[in-house]
Design an enzyme around this catalytic site. Sequence first.
Site, PDB file in Angstrom:
ATOM      1  N   TYR A   4       0.374 -55.232  36.413  1.00 54.70           N
ATOM      2  CA  TYR A   4      -0.611 -54.512  35.596  1.00 54.70           C
ATOM      3  C   TYR A   4      -0.006 -53.233  35.005  1.00 54.70           C
ATOM      4  O   TYR A   4       0.774 -52.546  35.641  1.00 54.70           O
ATOM      5  CB  TYR A   4      -1.845 -54.138  36.426  1.00 54.70           C
ATOM      6  CG  TYR A   4      -2.785 -55.306  36.680  1.00 54.70           C
ATOM      7  CD1 TYR A   4      -2.513 -56.583  36.220  1.00 54.70           C
ATOM      8  CD2 TYR A   4      -3.957 -55.116  37.396  1.00 54.70           C
ATOM      9  CE1 TYR A   4      -3.382 -57.629  36.461  1.00 54.70           C
ATOM     10  CE2 TYR A   4      -4.828 -56.160  37.649  1.00 54.70           C
ATOM     11  CZ  TYR A   4      -4.537 -57.423  37.184  1.00 54.70           C
ATOM     12  OH  TYR A   4      -5.397 -58.451  37.439  1.00 54.70           O
ATOM     13  N   GLY A   5      -0.456 -52.949  33.804  1.00 58.04           N
ATOM     14  CA  GLY A   5       0.114 -51.800  33.095  1.00 58.04           C
ATOM     15  C   GLY A   5       1.303 -52.221  32.254  1.00 58.04           C
ATOM     16  O   GLY A   5       2.028 -51.399  31.708  1.00 58.04           O
TER      17      GLY A   5
END
Lengths: 183, 154
Positions: B53-54
């Site tokens: 994520y990110g």
Amino acid sequence: MELLVKQGKVIYAGSSNFAGWDIATAQCAAASRHFMGLVSEQSLYHLGARTIELEVIPACRHYGLGLIPWSPIGGGLLGGALRKAAEGRRATELVRRQVEQRRPQLEAYEAFCQQIRAEPAVVALAWLLHNSAVTAPIVGPRTAEQLAGNLRALDLALSDEMLRRLDEIWPGPGGEAPKAYAW
Amino acid sequence: MQYTHLGRSGLQVSRLCLGTMNFGMVTDEPTSCKIMDAAIEAGINFIDTADVYGGPQRPDMEKGYGISEEIIGRWLAQGGRRERIVLATKVYQPMGPARMIAASPRITFDRLVRIACAGCRQTTSTSTRCTTSIGARPGRRSGKRWNSWLSKVR
């Protein structure tokens, strides 16, 4: 996972995007080793995507897994996408395509939300919160203001009549396997 | 805030879980911290992340990366929060060194999980209440090997 729990690196193990039979297989393997197995499953689940009602939710209930729905607002589809499109707000390509595919449903949905004076995104979250199989929907606010909007879902009570109407607009698979399709 | 048990676990979690897929990509770190501050203020104690994520994500990506875990780790390190938060993270896509290992057909999924878990603890610097999820079906990479994460890890 068992080792990670024993070493204290994680406290519990969960799964994400597992099929019903994956959950069953995992829990049987865990039971044969006297390991607790999975405590939760993360699945795609929202008013417009109810397939997990067939196999995954029954598996979660049977094995005692908490269900953590991801994409509870359908990536924005259930967040007033029609109205926002009319206002010229930008949307992802996926949402734009889905809006076109599901326009009649969205029209009925957004009209219903207006009628009960609730924001569509709040209604979508509240619908999930009314399901006892659901532990906690995963909200993905991009700002603190959006989070404040999400929190309002906790205070929205949907009557049986409202839930029936939502079922009409966004029908699920018809129940659990096999009765949903066999008889 | 309403709370409930996470499945049969002993964890009490809020009925809204804060997803952090956007942290580090769509949402910058100061805004991400503001969101987490607002969430904890509202009684949310359940945060979901993943090692990728990110960063960009696709099911067929050969290598993922992301900084959502790092942002959460720095926020948790500010004190008074670790004990209150139930943090769930996930592993699936190859990340950094795990990628090379995953590229070898002889390495089982449980090895990937162990490496990813060690990485998670580094990036989030936390030892409390971490629930790791197996993302998707490990079988995608290694036939029926997905079963091994339970049976072979010792």
